[in-house]
Scaffold this active site. Structure first.
Site, short mmCIF file in Angstrom:
data_model
loop_
_atom_site.label_atom_id
_atom_site.label_comp_id
_atom_site.label_asym_id
_atom_site.label_seq_id
_atom_site.Cartn_x
_atom_site.Cartn_y
_atom_site.Cartn_z
CB SER A 51 -9.44 5.89 19.94
OG SER A 51 -9.94 6.12 21.30
CE LYS A 81 -8.76 9.76 27.66
NZ LYS A 81 -7.98 8.64 27.17
CG ASN A 109 -10.44 -1.01 23.18
OD1 ASN A 109 -9.91 -2.26 22.99
ND2 ASN A 109 -10.22 -0.26 24.10
CB CYS A 158 -12.10 -3.87 27.75
SG CYS A 158 -11.84 -2.16 27.36
#
Length: 303
Positions: free
Chosen positions: A21, A45, A128, A131
């Site tokens: 990604s 992405k 993900n 963050c």
């Protein structure tokens, strides 16, 4: 004949090579270069709920054997990705995609997971957790077992697709984070995300990138990634996607021997846009050289 296929949570991959990604966009820069269907899958992405411009320029700093990036999750937002980018990519790639999603709060992760669950082209959700949690003082979700477990549980409630948690290496004990994700219901794990790095322009006496620090990737981090994949493979029973500095067929096999079922190729795509194609072409001959008849047989062979 050498069998280089593998499997992730019941999804068959013709080979273990997946563009990572953020380094392959939505395939637009690559589909005129070679047939994308040779790839095992594609991790698109990172997508956020709203469109993001990303961080200020400059965002990239070169390093020996790697680079530092602080792109800041620039993307057109969930709706544009689902209704424009994925349908366009599906004209050139006809296998299940991996949808990388990023949130700044639990509700954002849930909203993204719900939306991606309805996208037929998406086979796996890659969550993900690097963050910053805007509701938790800005600390990344992935640095806390409790936060990782909470994200995993909430996302699993709203999707029937396999959920892979993408782990940050910027922690003291990655195995405990991995176990927390597994215990909360994760179907698999992706690791490692980028290390934290920095470059300084000694002539200007300023950091090279506007954000000062960013994600360090490339061949220099490969030994760290192999070590972490090995540690996590010994701690959990769910499949792993290994990444971090992978740039050759040899690297793919090394990562799989450490415990990965599939491997993502990141920064190498930015140096050589044919990197994934070359690795896939090299794998069968390397397997023959190493007397490997079935590549999946080497997954986790290191005691």
């Amino acid at each position: 004949m050498v069998d280089i296929s593998t499997e992730l949570s019941g999804i068959h991959l013709d080979n273990p090579v997946i563009p990572a990604s953020g380094t392959f966009g939505y395939g637009r820069e690559y589909w005129d270069l070679y047939d994308l269907d040779i790839l095992g899958s594609i991790s698109i992405k990172g997508t956020t709920v709203e469109e993001r411009y990303g961080n200020e320029l400059p965002r990239i700093a070169e390093c020996p054997d790697g680079l530092i990036n602080s792109v800041g999750l620039q993307n057109p937002g969930m709706d544009a990705v689902i209704h424009e980018e994925i349908p366009e990519l599906a004209k050139h790639f006809h296998k299940p995609l991996i949808a990388n999603v990023s949130g700044f709060s639990i509700p954002e992760y849930v909203r993204l997971a719900e939306a991606m669950d309805a996208v037929k082209e998406v086979g796996i959700l890659e969550v993900n957790v690097s963050c910053p949690n805007v509701h938790g003082g800005g600390m990344a979700f992935g640095t806390s077992c409790q936060n990782v477990a909470e994200v995993t549980r909430e996302v699993k409630k709203v999707t029937s697709k396999p959920v892979y948690i993408k782990l940050s290496p910027n922690v003291t004990d990655i195995a405990s984070i991995a176990k927390a994700a597994e215990d909360a219901g994760a179907d698999g794990l992706s690791l490692i995300n980028t290390l934290l790095g920095m470059r300084i322009d000694i002539r200007r006496r300023q950091p090279v990138i506007a954000n000062k620090m960013g994600g360090f990737s490339g061949p220099a981090i490969f030994p760290v990634a192999v070590r972490m994949v090995y540690q996590v493979a010994k701690a959990v029973k769910i499949p792993l996607i290994g990444m971090g500095g992978v740039s050759s067929a040899e690297d793919v096999i090394e990562m799989m021997m450490a415990g990965a079922s599939a491997v993502q190729v990141g920064a190498a795509n930015l140096v050589n846009p044919f990197a994934c194609q070359q690795i896939i072409e090299d794998l069968p001959e390397l397997c023959r050289e190493l007397k490997i008849e079935k590549l999946s047989d080497v997954i986790g062979v290191i005691a």
